[in-house]
Design a protein around this motif. Sequence first.
Motif, PDB file in Angstrom:
ATOM      1  N   GLN A 165    -107.793 -40.752   7.078  1.00 16.53           N
ATOM      2  CA  GLN A 165    -107.040 -40.063   7.496  1.00 16.53           C
ATOM      3  C   GLN A 165    -107.313 -39.661   9.102  1.00 16.53           C
ATOM      4  OE1 GLN A 165    -107.988 -35.711   5.512  1.00 16.53           O
ATOM      5  NE2 GLN A 165    -108.369 -36.984   3.213  1.00 16.53           N
ATOM      6  N   LEU A 166    -108.013 -40.467   9.247  1.00 21.15           N
ATOM      7  CA  LEU A 166    -108.146 -39.225  10.623  1.00 21.15           C
ATOM      8  C   LEU A 166    -108.746 -40.335  11.481  1.00 21.15           C
ATOM      9  CD1 LEU A 166    -107.968 -36.625  13.131  1.00 21.15           C
ATOM     10  CD2 LEU A 166    -110.642 -36.861  11.855  1.00 21.15           C
ATOM     11  N   LEU A 167    -108.514 -41.148  12.676  1.00 18.99           N
ATOM     12  CA  LEU A 167    -108.584 -42.238  13.518  1.00 18.99           C
ATOM     13  C   LEU A 167    -109.769 -41.471  14.652  1.00 18.99           C
ATOM     14  CD1 LEU A 167    -109.383 -45.292  13.563  1.00 18.99           C
ATOM     15  CD2 LEU A 167    -107.647 -45.939  15.303  1.00 18.99           C
ATOM     16  N   LEU A 168    -110.467 -41.687  15.004  1.00 25.57           N
ATOM     17  CA  LEU A 168    -111.026 -41.380  16.572  1.00 25.57           C
ATOM     18  C   LEU A 168    -111.309 -42.140  17.464  1.00 25.57           C
ATOM     19  CD1 LEU A 168    -114.649 -38.772  15.233  1.00 25.57           C
ATOM     20  CD2 LEU A 168    -111.877 -38.304  14.956  1.00 25.57           C
ATOM     21  N   LEU A 169    -110.587 -41.367  18.257  1.00 24.67           N
ATOM     22  CA  LEU A 169    -110.630 -43.178  19.964  1.00 24.67           C
ATOM     23  C   LEU A 169    -111.149 -42.997  20.958  1.00 24.67           C
ATOM     24  CD1 LEU A 169    -107.977 -43.289  18.838  1.00 24.67           C
ATOM     25  CD2 LEU A 169    -107.834 -45.514  19.063  1.00 24.67           C
ATOM     26  N   ASP A 170    -112.800 -43.074  21.399  1.00 24.10           N
ATOM     27  CA  ASP A 170    -113.108 -42.635  22.255  1.00 24.10           C
ATOM     28  C   ASP A 170    -113.676 -44.021  23.663  1.00 24.10           C
ATOM     29  OD1 ASP A 170    -115.151 -41.760  23.822  1.00 24.10           O
ATOM     30  OD2 ASP A 170    -117.167 -42.607  22.456  1.00 24.10           O
ATOM     31  N   GLU A 171    -112.470 -43.328  24.286  1.00 20.06           N
ATOM     32  CA  GLU A 171    -111.875 -43.766  25.948  1.00 20.06           C
ATOM     33  C   GLU A 171    -112.059 -45.446  24.885  1.00 20.06           C
ATOM     34  OE1 GLU A 171    -112.922 -42.951  29.820  1.00 20.06           O
ATOM     35  OE2 GLU A 171    -114.147 -40.947  28.549  1.00 20.06           O
ATOM     36  N   LEU A 188    -100.663 -48.619  21.270  1.00 17.57           N
ATOM     37  CA  LEU A 188    -101.667 -48.528  19.836  1.00 17.57           C
ATOM     38  C   LEU A 188    -100.732 -46.664  20.078  1.00 17.57           C
ATOM     39  CD1 LEU A 188    -104.872 -47.931  19.166  1.00 17.57           C
ATOM     40  CD2 LEU A 188    -104.788 -46.660  21.744  1.00 17.57           C
ATOM     41  N   LYS A 189     -99.828 -46.461  20.319  1.00 13.22           N
ATOM     42  CA  LYS A 189     -99.321 -45.531  20.643  1.00 13.22           C
ATOM     43  C   LYS A 189     -98.014 -46.121  19.307  1.00 13.22           C
ATOM     44  CE  LYS A 189     -97.124 -41.241  20.938  1.00 13.22           C
ATOM     45  NZ  LYS A 189     -97.671 -39.930  20.007  1.00 13.22           N
ATOM     46  N   ALA A 190     -97.267 -47.132  19.215  1.00 16.46           N
ATOM     47  CA  ALA A 190     -96.421 -47.176  18.480  1.00 16.46           C
ATOM     48  C   ALA A 190     -97.434 -47.719  16.549  1.00 16.46           C
ATOM     49  CB  ALA A 190     -95.862 -48.951  18.761  1.00 16.46           C
ATOM     50  N   LEU A 191     -98.183 -48.519  17.107  1.00 14.14           N
ATOM     51  CA  LEU A 191     -98.808 -48.270  15.442  1.00 14.14           C
ATOM     52  C   LEU A 191     -99.432 -47.451  14.625  1.00 14.14           C
ATOM     53  CD1 LEU A 191    -101.078 -50.537  14.056  1.00 14.14           C
ATOM     54  CD2 LEU A 191    -102.821 -49.553  15.514  1.00 14.14           C
ATOM     55  N   GLN A 192     -99.343 -46.232  15.808  1.00 15.34           N
ATOM     56  CA  GLN A 192     -99.819 -44.243  14.672  1.00 15.34           C
ATOM     57  C   GLN A 192     -98.840 -44.143  14.755  1.00 15.34           C
ATOM     58  OE1 GLN A 192     -98.594 -41.238  16.488  1.00 15.34           O
ATOM     59  NE2 GLN A 192    -100.356 -40.400  14.742  1.00 15.34           N
ATOM     60  N   ARG A 193     -97.689 -44.216  15.101  1.00 19.51           N
ATOM     61  CA  ARG A 193     -96.478 -43.656  14.956  1.00 19.51           C
ATOM     62  C   ARG A 193     -96.106 -44.833  13.437  1.00 19.51           C
ATOM     63  NH1 ARG A 193     -96.492 -39.775  16.143  1.00 19.51           N
ATOM     64  NH2 ARG A 193     -95.261 -38.890  17.956  1.00 19.51           N
ATOM     65  N   GLN A 194     -96.525 -46.235  13.329  1.00 18.62           N
ATOM     66  CA  GLN A 194     -96.406 -47.500  12.001  1.00 18.62           C
ATOM     67  C   GLN A 194     -97.549 -46.314  11.112  1.00 18.62           C
ATOM     68  OE1 GLN A 194     -96.900 -51.234  12.866  1.00 18.62           O
ATOM     69  NE2 GLN A 194     -96.634 -52.079  10.715  1.00 18.62           N
ATOM     70  N   LEU A 195     -98.478 -45.936  10.924  1.00 22.04           N
ATOM     71  CA  LEU A 195     -99.056 -46.124  10.201  1.00 22.04           C
ATOM     72  C   LEU A 195     -99.240 -44.635   9.676  1.00 22.04           C
ATOM     73  CD1 LEU A 195    -102.103 -47.923  11.593  1.00 22.04           C
ATOM     74  CD2 LEU A 195    -100.764 -48.630   9.777  1.00 22.04           C
ATOM     75  N   GLY A 196     -98.795 -43.753  10.663  1.00 24.12           N
ATOM     76  CA  GLY A 196     -98.624 -42.694  10.693  1.00 24.12           C
ATOM     77  C   GLY A 196    -100.064 -41.714  10.605  1.00 24.12           C
ATOM     78  N   ILE A 197    -101.355 -42.093  11.045  1.00 19.20           N
ATOM     79  CA  ILE A 197    -102.367 -41.599  10.599  1.00 19.20           C
ATOM     80  C   ILE A 197    -102.955 -41.088  11.933  1.00 19.20           C
ATOM     81  CG2 ILE A 197    -104.832 -42.087  10.573  1.00 19.20           C
ATOM     82  CD1 ILE A 197    -104.608 -45.041   9.188  1.00 19.20           C
ATOM     83  N   THR A 198    -103.430 -39.557  11.760  1.00 19.82           N
ATOM     84  CA  THR A 198    -103.703 -38.100  13.270  1.00 19.82           C
ATOM     85  C   THR A 198    -104.287 -39.779  13.688  1.00 19.82           C
ATOM     86  OG1 THR A 198    -103.119 -37.203  11.262  1.00 19.82           O
ATOM     87  CG2 THR A 198    -104.819 -36.587  13.153  1.00 19.82           C
ATOM     88  N   LEU A 356     -96.288 -34.292  11.512  1.00 26.43           N
ATOM     89  CA  LEU A 356     -95.087 -34.842  12.435  1.00 26.43           C
ATOM     90  C   LEU A 356     -94.075 -35.315  11.624  1.00 26.43           C
ATOM     91  CD1 LEU A 356     -96.601 -36.111  15.256  1.00 26.43           C
ATOM     92  CD2 LEU A 356     -95.699 -34.010  15.019  1.00 26.43           C
ATOM     93  N   GLY A 357     -92.897 -35.225  11.174  1.00 26.84           N
ATOM     94  CA  GLY A 357     -92.044 -35.602  10.508  1.00 26.84           C
ATOM     95  C   GLY A 357     -90.835 -34.462   8.983  1.00 26.84           C
ATOM     96  N   ALA A 358     -91.776 -33.460   9.521  1.00 26.50           N
ATOM     97  CA  ALA A 358     -91.880 -32.800   7.891  1.00 26.50           C
ATOM     98  C   ALA A 358     -90.737 -31.866   8.133  1.00 26.50           C
ATOM     99  CB  ALA A 358     -92.986 -31.900   8.097  1.00 26.50           C
TER     100      ALA A 358
END
Length: 360
Positions: A165-171, A188-198, A356-358
């Motif tokens: 549900q959630l991906l944490l990215l530490d630097e 990374l931004k494009a991948l997040q948009r594609q997957l829709g994961i927080t 987002l997208g709602a």
Amino acid sequence: MVTRKVSVPAAVQLEGVHCVFGTGERAVRAVDGVDLAIAPGEFFTLLGPSGSGKTTVLRMIGGFTLPSAGRLLIGGEDVTLRPPYARPVNTVFQDYALFPHMSIADNVAYGLMVRGVGKAARRRQANDMLALVQLDGVGERRPAQLSGGQRQRVALARALINRPQLLLLDEPLGALDLKLREQMQSELKALQRQLGITFVFVTHDQHEALSMSDRIGVFHRGRLEQVGTPQVIYDRPATRFVARFVGAANVLDDDAARRLTGHVSVMLRPERIRLGGAAGARAGGTVSEVQYFGAFTRVRVNAAGVGLQADLPPGAAVPEVGATVHLHWDASAVHALSDEPAAAATAAAVAAPAPLGAAA
């Protein structure tokens, strides 16, 4: 037809969260009463200098550090005391933490193996995930045979294969060179948009935060100074700290601010200042330094008893050190600052936007 808003729990909710390390006189208050809500599908960045509390907040969300007080919810469920493996969260660390003795495909499929997924299904899903991060054909290699950027993609694929549900990215981009880091920011931004994961992303790099985020939370001394979109954080910082930390800024206080702007404490971005003739000038002074940055040239001017910096666009005439210049800016370029995090900033942190997208 009227479309009703659907109430959806925040992807992440922090309620009065504190974190204190040590006891007595040796106690360190790493996080000091943070309230924050992050929307489902949001790319949210925790931004701040070293020791500001941003990484501790990330570790508490992931379950690696427990809060000393307060509650932490993920998807509306209280997970304050749950261990990391019992949370719908995966983490990408700065050092990637890949297993050196395992192939790339086995590294990516490791989470599926722990869950008991069969070998053929693991391999198929690992290959699909490697294709998603543009690493087709490297599954049989070892981590040492890949570049830093490729290892970063492998770490992402391994974290995403279980569809958290959630991906944490530490630097995660900190070890990459500038050009590769900029490329990976876009990917990374494009991948997040594609997957829709927080995504919850930690960085001390202001440019990284501004270019990638839906919203940013700026940390300082364990507290949230301000939460807002990149445009709000940059153009309308709530406090002196945010103004100085995010981008170059002329921050003027007391007598200097009153003389030049009529306010007690203000911020004026260098790119909003122009050089021109004496008529209508807001201030005049002597050039003390000239710095060339490619996309702009920064001129530092001693004016009205204070130092001001102005960024000149390509092609503009650049004065020499020692020259007398006149500075111009529009009234709209002046932004008043506060001593403390604004109440509006705190409210923005607590009330997460709609997913987002709602539909509204």
